[in-house]
Design an enzyme around this catalytic site. Structure first.
Site, PDB file in Angstrom:
ATOM      1  N   GLU A  29       3.775  -4.539  12.332  1.00 34.54           N
ATOM      2  CA  GLU A  29       3.112  -3.159  11.952  1.00 34.54           C
ATOM      3  C   GLU A  29       1.882  -3.879  11.149  1.00 34.54           C
ATOM      4  OE1 GLU A  29       0.875  -0.656  11.067  1.00 34.54           O
ATOM      5  OE2 GLU A  29       2.511  -0.198   9.479  1.00 34.54           O
ATOM      6  N   ASN A  47       0.815  -1.305   0.007  1.00 35.65           N
ATOM      7  CA  ASN A  47       0.174   0.128  -0.068  1.00 35.65           C
ATOM      8  C   ASN A  47       0.722   1.199  -0.186  1.00 35.65           C
ATOM      9  OD1 ASN A  47       0.704  -0.947   2.771  1.00 35.65           O
ATOM     10  ND2 ASN A  47      -0.880   0.398   3.471  1.00 35.65           N
ATOM     11  N   GLU A  65     -10.976  -5.982   9.632  1.00 36.33           N
ATOM     12  CA  GLU A  65     -10.194  -4.944   8.624  1.00 36.33           C
ATOM     13  C   GLU A  65     -10.716  -4.917   7.066  1.00 36.33           C
ATOM     14  OE1 GLU A  65      -6.072  -4.871   8.018  1.00 36.33           O
ATOM     15  OE2 GLU A  65      -6.046  -2.829   8.286  1.00 36.33           O
ATOM     16  N   GLY A 115       2.412  -5.802   7.330  1.00 38.24           N
ATOM     17  CA  GLY A 115       1.364  -6.396   6.400  1.00 38.24           C
ATOM     18  C   GLY A 115       0.330  -7.124   7.120  1.00 38.24           C
ATOM     19  N   GLY A 116      -0.302  -8.079   6.851  1.00 34.04           N
ATOM     20  CA  GLY A 116      -1.559  -8.604   7.350  1.00 34.04           C
ATOM     21  C   GLY A 116      -0.987  -9.509   8.481  1.00 34.04           C
ATOM     22  N   CYS A 129      -3.165   0.943   7.160  1.00 33.57           N
ATOM     23  CA  CYS A 129      -3.279   0.505   8.351  1.00 33.57           C
ATOM     24  C   CYS A 129      -4.052   1.308   9.462  1.00 33.57           C
ATOM     25  CB  CYS A 129      -1.820  -0.002   8.838  1.00 33.57           C
ATOM     26  SG  CYS A 129      -0.538   1.300   8.951  1.00 33.57           S
ATOM     27  N   LYS A 149      12.496  -7.100   1.443  1.00 36.19           N
ATOM     28  CA  LYS A 149      11.478  -7.765   0.446  1.00 36.19           C
ATOM     29  C   LYS A 149      10.435  -6.948   0.425  1.00 36.19           C
ATOM     30  CE  LYS A 149       8.384 -10.679   0.314  1.00 36.19           C
ATOM     31  NZ  LYS A 149       7.622  -9.993  -0.790  1.00 36.19           N
TER      32      LYS A 149
HETATM   33  O1  TXE Z   1      -0.386  -8.967   2.768  1.00 32.85           O
HETATM   34  P1  TXE Z   1       0.703  -9.944   3.171  1.00 32.85           P
HETATM   35  P2  TXE Z   1      -1.326  -8.981   1.507  1.00 32.85           P
HETATM   36  C1  TXE Z   1      -3.687  -6.215   5.236  1.00 32.85           C
HETATM   37  C2  TXE Z   1      -4.932  -6.162   4.406  1.00 32.85           C
HETATM   38  C3  TXE Z   1      -4.794  -6.931   3.164  1.00 32.85           C
HETATM   39  C4  TXE Z   1      -4.223  -8.315   3.863  1.00 32.85           C
HETATM   40  C5  TXE Z   1      -3.383  -9.044   2.694  1.00 32.85           C
HETATM   41  O2  TXE Z   1      -5.968  -6.391   5.137  1.00 32.85           O
HETATM   42  O3  TXE Z   1      -5.991  -7.098   2.444  1.00 32.85           O
HETATM   43  O4  TXE Z   1      -3.428  -7.905   4.692  1.00 32.85           O
HETATM   44  O5  TXE Z   1      -2.651  -8.404   2.180  1.00 32.85           O
HETATM   45  C6  TXE Z   1       5.300 -11.035   2.614  1.00 32.85           C
HETATM   46  N1  TXE Z   1       7.036 -15.100   5.364  1.00 32.85           N
HETATM   47  N2  TXE Z   1      -2.588  -5.508   5.052  1.00 32.85           N
HETATM   48  O6  TXE Z   1      -1.659 -10.419   1.085  1.00 32.85           O
HETATM   49  O7  TXE Z   1       0.679 -11.146   2.569  1.00 32.85           O
HETATM   50  C7  TXE Z   1       4.366 -10.326   1.319  1.00 32.85           C
HETATM   51  O8  TXE Z   1       5.123 -11.017   0.057  1.00 32.85           O
HETATM   52  C8  TXE Z   1       7.365 -13.457   5.002  1.00 32.85           C
HETATM   53  C9  TXE Z   1      -2.412  -4.548   6.158  1.00 32.85           C
HETATM   54  O9  TXE Z   1      -0.586  -8.208   0.666  1.00 32.85           O
HETATM   55  O10 TXE Z   1       0.957  -9.801   4.820  1.00 32.85           O
HETATM   56  C10 TXE Z   1       4.572  -9.005   1.364  1.00 32.85           C
HETATM   57  O11 TXE Z   1       5.896  -8.560   1.241  1.00 32.85           O
HETATM   58  N3  TXE Z   1       6.947 -12.695   4.160  1.00 32.85           N
HETATM   59  C11 TXE Z   1      -1.143  -3.876   5.908  1.00 32.85           C
HETATM   60  C12 TXE Z   1       4.226  -9.015   2.956  1.00 32.85           C
HETATM   61  O12 TXE Z   1       4.563  -9.986   3.327  1.00 32.85           O
HETATM   62  C13 TXE Z   1       5.778 -13.217   3.757  1.00 32.85           C
HETATM   63  C14 TXE Z   1      -0.682  -3.676   4.821  1.00 32.85           C
HETATM   64  C15 TXE Z   1       2.956  -8.219   3.442  1.00 32.85           C
HETATM   65  O13 TXE Z   1       1.994  -9.294   2.586  1.00 32.85           O
HETATM   66  C16 TXE Z   1       5.051 -14.124   3.764  1.00 32.85           C
HETATM   67  C17 TXE Z   1      -0.729  -4.624   3.710  1.00 32.85           C
HETATM   68  C18 TXE Z   1       5.695 -15.268   4.628  1.00 32.85           C
HETATM   69  N4  TXE Z   1       5.480 -16.442   4.744  1.00 32.85           N
HETATM   70  C19 TXE Z   1      -2.051  -5.353   3.943  1.00 32.85           C
HETATM   71  N5  TXE Z   1       4.048 -14.444   3.074  1.00 32.85           N
HETATM   72  C20 TXE Z   1      -0.902  -2.554   6.723  1.00 32.85           C
HETATM   73  N6  TXE Z   1      -0.367  -2.781   8.121  1.00 32.85           N
HETATM   74  O14 TXE Z   1      -1.072  -1.671   6.474  1.00 32.85           O
HETATM   75  C21 TXE Z   1       3.934 -13.024   2.341  1.00 32.85           C
HETATM   76  N7  TXE Z   1       5.008 -12.292   2.712  1.00 32.85           N
END
Ligand code: TXE
Length: 486
Positions: free
Chosen positions: A243, A146, A378, A221-222, A277, A169
């Protein structure tokens, strides 16, 4: 990918497509790193830390960070355009994000030569005791799609200021700005191997987070991914900063300045199409002004201009990818099935300029029962739930009735109440009479399921440093070997 100062496609040969969410077309491709590529990057970062980077003094690190900030400013338009094309955020937002990123590197440059320990007076005057503030080693920085470069700056600036090397990454959905940013690293003067970038999806997650050479992981991330990372990092007890998301309450009391509060409510959840977020996705409104606020919010939301994210007048772009679009529409449908009262929006947006993109109508749901799924989970999209409340205690109870705890907003002109509520809210951030205001000097992070640890401000340095205590016995006196020396 950037590994040890070399640009490489990696060893696997596989590439992933990056989509423009406004056109749904592939506009770039990125390498899918292999576990071997990740292992190489970590090994190089480790060697660079041991042999070179930890001997570079703070003044020189500061100079590089300041130069990096200059380069971001010089290349801001290109970087902002890449992000707006890659993730659909409007250009006025990505431009301000580049200014934020540059300020972030400059801010932490100021700390690079000021990380100092203490001399400590002990009970025993013959003991000379002091502390050293040291970097940790290799930090793995994993970011979301995002806000690729501001999220990275929150991690990379303190990590480098404190003297760590890193493997970055970015999200597979929006890696291109991070790769373009990588071109600035050598120009800023950082030695090869200090900053490494690998790309790809979660298949390389374990290789990044279970490697014993890694001393720190910082993740945005999520929640499901955060849980996987914590499990994987447990093998070597690698510390993890998380975060994550939120279901942040934005609370309007009857005495608030209504125009400012309504604008803040709109900024809170429709800015960035709700994909932040800190989105203020629950608007809590005191009963006496409830109807009026609903009317004003709906009126403002009807006027939001959707369109090409690169057009300077666009206020809301598409959401970032197909999966996100499907998730948001499914959550709205579920809300409808659970009986939600949708006052405006609630569908995929249509119109001449919107057909090709992943557009969601800005959506307002009124009279929301806090137990609805849409009021608890969320959405990460442009969906606002408006919930009435009776009094201060009721507002705090509803605000805290969530598993998340990232941001919150309070709108009131009663000074005492503002600070009382700020104390009661379970969240890492409380905005009083403002919302979604970002400054690198203010600590940022969550509580509960929104994550742990703090970014920005001097608190962030604590995430990337460790304290070593050093003690010298100045006396030559004999001691009792079987009693602890005091
Ligand atoms: O996030 P992911 P996604 C939330 C939001 C969204 C949901 C999924 O609700 O709909 O998360 O988004 C990496 N080991 N937020 O699927 O999967 C991945 O490649 C290590 C809230 O995009 O959590 C990416 O670089 N890393 C959030 C990162 O993790 C791994 C912002 C985030 O991806 C991994 C975005 C693993 N096993 C989404 N698997 C916020 N806090 O603002 C994936 N990744």
């Amino acid at each position: 990918m950037l590994i040890g100062g070399e640009w490489t496609d990696g060893t696997g040969g596989e590439r992933l497509d990056s989509y423009n969410p406004f056109t749904q077309e592939v506009w770039g491709t990125i390498p899918q790193a292999t576990e071997q590529d990740v292992g190489n990057a970590i090994e190089i970062a480790h060697r660079t830390f041991r042999e070179r980077w930890r001997h570079v003094n703070g003044r020189d690190r500061a100079a590089m960070l300041n130069r990096l900030a200059d380069l971001i400013e010089e290349n801001a338009e290109e970087l902002a355009t890449i992000d707006s094309t890659d993730n659909g955020k409007v250009i006025r937002e990505t431009r301000s994000q580049m200014r934020f990123a540059a300020r972030n590197y400059r801010y932490f440059a100021g700390y690079a030569d000021k990380l100092q320990g203490n001399t400590i007076p002990l009970d025993n005057g013959q003991m000379f005791d002091y502390t050293l503030v040291e970097p940790l080693g290799v930090a793995v920085l994993i970011t979301a799609w995002n806000s690729p470069l501001p999220l990275l700056a929150n991690k990379l600036a303190p990590a480098l200021a404190a003297g760590n090397t890193v493997v970055i990454k970015p999200s597979e959905h929006a890696s291109l700005s991070t790769l373009a940013f990588g071109k600035l690293i050598a120009k800023a003067g950082f030695p090869d191997g200090v900053v490494n970038i690998v790309t790809g999806d979660g298949r390389i997650g374990n290789a990044l987070t279970a490697n014993p050479l890694v001393r720190k992981i910082s993740f945005t991330g999520g929640l499901p991914t955060a849980r996987r990372i914590l499990e994987s990092a447990a093998a070597h007890l690698i510390p993890v900063t998380t975060e994550l998301g939120g279901k942040s309450p934005n609370i309007i009391f009857a005495d608030a300045d209504l125009n400012a509060a309504v604008t803040g409510a709109v900024a809170g959840v429709f800015g960035a199409s709700g994909q932040t977020c800190i989105a203020g996705s629950r608007l809590l409104v005191q009963r006496a002004i409830y109807d009026e606020v609903c009317r004003l919010v709906v009126e403002k939301v009807r006027g939001i201009k959707l369109g090409n994210p690169l057009d300077e007048t666009t206020e809301m772009g598409p959401v970032a990818n197909r999966a996100q679009l499907d998730k948001i529409l499914a959550m709205i449908q579920q809300a409808r099935d659970e009986g939600a009262n949708i006052a405006v929006g609630g569908a995929k947006a249509s119109g001449p300029a919107l057909e090709g993109g992943y557009f969601v109508e800005p959506t307002v749901i009124v009279d929301v029962d806090p137990s609805l799924t849409i009021a608890r989970e969320e959405v990460f999209g442009p969906v606002l739930c408006i919930i009435p409340f009776e009094d201060e205690a009721d507002a705090v109870a509803i605000a805290n009735a969530t598993e998340y705890g990232l941001a919150s907003g309070v709108w009131t002109n009663d000074l005492r109440r503002a600070h009382r509520v700020a104390r009661e809210i379970e969240a890492g951030l409380v905005w009083l009479n403002t919302y979604r205001a970002s400054y690198v000097g203010a600590p940022f992070g969550g509580t509960k399921l929104s994550g742990h640890g703090r970014e920005r401000s001097w608190h962030a340095l604590l995430e990337y440093t460790q304290v070593k205590n050093v003690m010298l016995d100045l006396s030559a006196e004999e001691r009792d070997p079987f009693a602890m020396k005091l």
